[in-house]
Scaffold this active site. Structure first.
Site, PDB file in Angstrom:
ATOM      1  N   PHE A   1       0.810  -1.225   0.000  1.00  0.00           N
ATOM      2  CA  PHE A   1       0.000   0.000   0.000  1.00  0.00           C
ATOM      3  C   PHE A   1       0.844   1.276   0.000  1.00  0.00           C
ATOM      4  CE2 PHE A   1       0.916  -0.232   4.555  1.00  0.00           C
ATOM      5  CZ  PHE A   1       1.119   1.104   4.868  1.00  0.00           C
TER       6      PHE A   1
ATOM      7  N   GLU B   1      -4.939  -3.915  -1.956  1.00  0.00           N
ATOM      8  CA  GLU B   1      -6.390  -3.706  -1.865  1.00  0.00           C
ATOM      9  C   GLU B   1      -6.702  -2.468  -1.022  1.00  0.00           C
ATOM     10  OE1 GLU B   1      -4.529  -5.953  -0.578  1.00  0.00           O
ATOM     11  OE2 GLU B   1      -5.179  -6.645   1.393  1.00  0.00           O
TER      12      GLU B   1
ATOM     13  N   LYS C   1      -1.272  -7.141  -9.387  1.00  0.00           N
ATOM     14  CA  LYS C   1      -2.261  -7.185  -8.289  1.00  0.00           C
ATOM     15  C   LYS C   1      -1.808  -6.157  -7.258  1.00  0.00           C
ATOM     16  CE  LYS C   1      -3.199  -8.412  -4.606  1.00  0.00           C
ATOM     17  NZ  LYS C   1      -3.491  -7.407  -3.544  1.00  0.00           N
TER      18      LYS C   1
ATOM     19  N   CYS D   1       9.640   1.719   3.514  1.00  0.00           N
ATOM     20  CA  CYS D   1      10.554   0.597   3.803  1.00  0.00           C
ATOM     21  C   CYS D   1      11.969   1.103   4.001  1.00  0.00           C
ATOM     22  CB  CYS D   1      10.517  -0.412   2.676  1.00  0.00           C
ATOM     23  SG  CYS D   1      11.199   0.253   1.161  1.00  0.00           S
TER      24      CYS D   1
ATOM     25  N   GLU E   1       9.513  -4.336  12.734  1.00  0.00           N
ATOM     26  CA  GLU E   1       9.329  -3.155  11.888  1.00  0.00           C
ATOM     27  C   GLU E   1       8.036  -2.483  12.370  1.00  0.00           C
ATOM     28  OE1 GLU E   1       7.944  -3.830   7.834  1.00  0.00           O
ATOM     29  OE2 GLU E   1       9.274  -2.239   7.142  1.00  0.00           O
TER      30      GLU E   1
ATOM     31  N   SER F   1       5.345  -7.058   3.191  1.00  0.00           N
ATOM     32  CA  SER F   1       5.861  -7.328   4.538  1.00  0.00           C
ATOM     33  C   SER F   1       6.674  -8.630   4.577  1.00  0.00           C
ATOM     34  CB  SER F   1       4.678  -7.414   5.505  1.00  0.00           C
ATOM     35  OG  SER F   1       3.803  -8.425   5.073  1.00  0.00           O
TER      36      SER F   1
HETATM   37  P1  NAD Z   1       1.576  -6.730   2.864  1.00  0.00           P
HETATM   38  O1  NAD Z   1       2.602  -7.796   2.873  1.00  0.00           O
HETATM   39  O2  NAD Z   1       0.481  -6.797   3.849  1.00  0.00           O
HETATM   40  O3  NAD Z   1       0.832  -6.707   1.423  1.00  0.00           O
HETATM   41  C1  NAD Z   1       1.570  -6.677   0.232  1.00  0.00           C
HETATM   42  C2  NAD Z   1       0.779  -7.351  -0.879  1.00  0.00           C
HETATM   43  O4  NAD Z   1       0.629  -8.737  -0.559  1.00  0.00           O
HETATM   44  C3  NAD Z   1      -0.620  -6.796  -1.061  1.00  0.00           C
HETATM   45  O5  NAD Z   1      -0.901  -6.723  -2.441  1.00  0.00           O
HETATM   46  C4  NAD Z   1      -1.518  -7.805  -0.358  1.00  0.00           C
HETATM   47  O6  NAD Z   1      -2.792  -7.922  -0.939  1.00  0.00           O
HETATM   48  C5  NAD Z   1      -0.751  -9.100  -0.532  1.00  0.00           C
HETATM   49  N1  NAD Z   1      -0.950 -10.019   0.602  1.00  0.00           N
HETATM   50  C6  NAD Z   1      -1.212  -9.694   1.893  1.00  0.00           C
HETATM   51  N2  NAD Z   1      -1.286 -10.811   2.653  1.00  0.00           N
HETATM   52  C7  NAD Z   1      -1.057 -11.849   1.825  1.00  0.00           C
HETATM   53  C8  NAD Z   1      -0.983 -13.260   2.015  1.00  0.00           C
HETATM   54  N3  NAD Z   1      -1.173 -13.810   3.217  1.00  0.00           N
HETATM   55  N4  NAD Z   1      -0.713 -14.036   0.956  1.00  0.00           N
HETATM   56  C9  NAD Z   1      -0.513 -13.509  -0.262  1.00  0.00           C
HETATM   57  N5  NAD Z   1      -0.567 -12.168  -0.507  1.00  0.00           N
HETATM   58  C10 NAD Z   1      -0.837 -11.358   0.518  1.00  0.00           C
HETATM   59  O7  NAD Z   1       2.354  -5.344   2.932  1.00  0.00           O
HETATM   60  P2  NAD Z   1       1.763  -3.878   3.113  1.00  0.00           P
HETATM   61  O8  NAD Z   1       1.295  -3.709   4.511  1.00  0.00           O
HETATM   62  O9  NAD Z   1       0.847  -3.542   1.999  1.00  0.00           O
HETATM   63  O10 NAD Z   1       3.084  -2.999   2.896  1.00  0.00           O
HETATM   64  C11 NAD Z   1       3.969  -2.637   3.915  1.00  0.00           C
HETATM   65  C12 NAD Z   1       5.173  -3.555   3.941  1.00  0.00           C
HETATM   66  O11 NAD Z   1       5.860  -3.508   2.685  1.00  0.00           O
HETATM   67  C13 NAD Z   1       6.202  -3.132   4.978  1.00  0.00           C
HETATM   68  O12 NAD Z   1       6.684  -4.281   5.631  1.00  0.00           O
HETATM   69  C14 NAD Z   1       7.319  -2.509   4.141  1.00  0.00           C
HETATM   70  O13 NAD Z   1       8.608  -2.557   4.710  1.00  0.00           O
HETATM   71  C15 NAD Z   1       7.252  -3.340   2.917  1.00  0.00           C
HETATM   72  N6  NAD Z   1       7.888  -2.665   1.807  1.00  0.00           N
HETATM   73  C16 NAD Z   1       9.116  -3.093   1.412  1.00  0.00           C
HETATM   74  C17 NAD Z   1       9.771  -2.443   0.389  1.00  0.00           C
HETATM   75  C18 NAD Z   1      11.129  -2.899  -0.064  1.00  0.00           C
HETATM   76  O14 NAD Z   1      11.556  -2.457  -1.102  1.00  0.00           O
HETATM   77  N7  NAD Z   1      11.814  -3.745   0.668  1.00  0.00           N
HETATM   78  C19 NAD Z   1       9.171  -1.348  -0.230  1.00  0.00           C
HETATM   79  C20 NAD Z   1       7.903  -0.930   0.205  1.00  0.00           C
HETATM   80  C21 NAD Z   1       7.266  -1.605   1.221  1.00  0.00           C
END
Ligand code: NAD
Length: 498
Positions: free
Chosen positions: A150, A177, A174, A282, A382, A227
């Site tokens: 997000f 959401e 994808k 991040c 984090e 994440s």
């Molecule tokens: P998230 O992991 O909750 O969601 C990321 C994506 O995965 C979304 O599209 C979501 O729909 C999908 N998703 C969620 N749960 C899932 C599951 N159980 N199985 C399959 N798909 C699933 O992450 P978020 O809260 O949207 O974003 C924040 C996180 O992203 C933080 O941890 C941040 O550090 C990380 N991030 C990392 C970088 C990097 O370059 N390392 C960059 C930006 C964000």
């Protein structure tokens, strides 16, 4: 009636037939601004099939035409930067300036994708054996997929599909959401730039839809950002299904402050890098490590951070916006409480902040801890909120040991006036992106985004030359053309080329 977010399949925006929807809310008010569908299995299949069919002609499209598509797309994104930023403000709550930056850092990747002809050059060697030449081509993989978080709804999708598509692949995206409307606008502009039908599809939803991508035989490669737990799941499941996977995950980034650093620069850097974007980056600095006498600056850092306030994007004085959801806010607040219980000193506590006129917003005020130790949850996890941990050490060696003991390795920074200290740090630190007097060293796209350790699972990183390697295969050709009168030398019974 609230807007229903559409799917983008085979060049058309369509309403999903799904009966399952997830509300998209304005995080400053909880007002539901749209409903995002959980794409049905049939629609997922249609999206992947459209991408597979489009690949047949797209891979034959001259590389110069693919580059021109990216040039037109970059121009349209620049023209519409403000209106894309406005969508980000509404669904994610970022300040206007930060939302424009989100779009801009994505545009830079599209500009890089427009350089695809030179990035896709192979290699040649003449006369590898007598009259034999070897040369290589770089060819696309097929249908690639992207799953995005997000926190950068424009930049991170733009890290992925422009490079993949410029390489000749087709793509199924994808997005998160929680803020899905930004990507739909970007897809609309991509179509307007002249992208052929089926080259890009946008499907919406969450785990169920991601699982379809992870298991589908026609998806060749998966790019993920999100994440830690989900990143590990994506990497394991994707590779288990024999796909190429790059998974960028969570982080805990340290900034080391040497006593010879410029104090004002340190204070300004820490304010922006720790609580900017509500800590939802991040590459945010979440741990400031003060070396020796630099520890005297901790109260000044806390005072400067205490001057910034969150607020709504329409307020020009707001330094940052709300957390993305009430759940995200509750998690940050509970970690702050745990930090206090575990014995850290809370120098600045933003848990009770109120933003006038927006009582339902997911606000967390700027928060600073001192006396943090590595066994505390606020250090280990984090937080992804506007919370800075401060720690003190006696030497640069101790600081490096502390940073290297962290399981994460996304970004780090050192502030110093000493070339020697900076060079020692950049050389010895086990982190993939290092800033020297730069707090958030996100590389421009002619380099790659090179997180390490628990912040990245895979081999090739996002954008730059590494993205081209990720989204392509190398084909190596070894060729001989016989002269008409070349004497036959009999069968070659060895593996040697001759
Ligand atoms: P998230 O992991 O909750 O969601 C990321 C994506 O995965 C979304 O599209 C979501 O729909 C999908 N998703 C969620 N749960 C899932 C599951 N159980 N199985 C399959 N798909 C699933 O992450 P978020 O809260 O949207 O974003 C924040 C996180 O992203 C933080 O941890 C941040 O550090 C990380 N991030 C990392 C970088 C990097 O370059 N390392 C960059 C930006 C964000």
């Amino acid at each position: 009636m609230t807007t229903q977010v559409q799917l983008f399949i085979n060049g058309e925006f369509v309403h999903s037939k799904s009966e399952k929807f997830i509300p998209v809310t304005n995080p400053a008010t909880q007002e539901v601004i749209a409903q995002v569908p959980c794409t049905t299995p049939d629609e997922m299949e249609h999206a992947i099939r459209s991408a597979k069919e489009a690949f047949l002609s797209w891979k034959e499209t001259p590389v110069s035409e693919r580059a021109r598509l990216m040039m037109r797309f970059a121009a349209l994104l620049k023209e519409h930067q403000a209106d894309i930023a406005d969508i980000i403000c509404r669904e994610l709550g970022k300040t206007v300036e930060d939302a424009k930056g989100d779009v801009w850092r994505g545009i830079e990747v599209v500009e890089q994708a427009a350089n695809i002809p030179s990035l896709m050059m192979g290699e040649t060697v003449e006369n590898v054996a007598r009259s034999i030449d070897t040369y290589s081509y770089i060819q696309p993989l097929g249908v690639c997929a992207g799953i995005t978080p997000f926190n950068f709804p424009a930049m991170i999708p733009l890290w992925m599909f422009p490079m993949a598509i410029a390489c000749g692949n087709t793509f199924v995206l994808k997005p998160s959401e929680q803020d899905p409307m930004t990507v739909n606008r970007i897809a609309e502009l991509f179509a307007e730039a002249g992208a052929p039908k089926g080259v890009l599809q946008v499907v919406h939803g969450n785990k169920e839809q991601v699982d379809v991508l992870l298991h589908h035989k026609d998806i060749k490669a998966i790019s993920f950002v999100g994440s830690v737990n989900v990143g590990q799941y994506i990497y394991k499941t994707g590779t288990d299904n024999l796909k190429r996977v790059q998974a960028f995950a969570g982080a805990k980034n340290h900034m080391v402050i040497m006593p010879d650093a410029n104090k004002n620069q340190v204070v300004n850097a820490l304010v922006g890098a720790s609580v900017g974007a509500a800590g939802q980056r991040c590459m945010a600095i979440s741990v400031a490590v003060f070396v020796g006498a630099a520890a005297e600056w901790i109260p000044d850092v806390a005072a400067a951070i205490g001057k910034v306030r969150p607020g709504v994007y329409t307020d020009p004085n707001a330094a940052y916006g709300p957390q993305i959801s009430p759940q995200a806010r509750a998690r940050v607040l509970s970690l702050i409480e745990q930090g206090k219980k575990e014995g850290a000193t809370c120098l600045l506590d933003g848990s009770g902040i109120v933003v006038d006129g927006y009582p339902n917003g997911n606000w967390v005020g700027p928060t600073v801890f001192s006396n943090v130790t590595t066994d505390m949850a606020i250090y280990k996890e984090e937080i992804f909120g506007p919370v800075l941990n401060t720690m003190t050490v006696n030497s640069l060696d101790e600081a490096i040991a502390l940073v290297n003991a962290s399981p994460f390795g996304n970004g780090t920074a050192i502030f110093t006036a000493s070339g020697h200290a900076a060079r020692k740090y950049q050389h010895e630190v086990e982190v993939g992106q290092v800033g020297i007097n730069i707090p958030i060293p996100v590389p421009l796209p002619f380099f790659s985004f090179t997180g390490w350790k628990g912040s990245f699972y895979g081999d090739q990183h996002a954008y730059g030359k590494q993205a081209v390697r990720f989204y392509t295969e190398t084909k190596t050709i070894t060729a001989r053309w016989f002269e008409d009168d070349m004497a036959a030398t009999g069968p070659n019974m060895s593996i040697n080329l001759r």
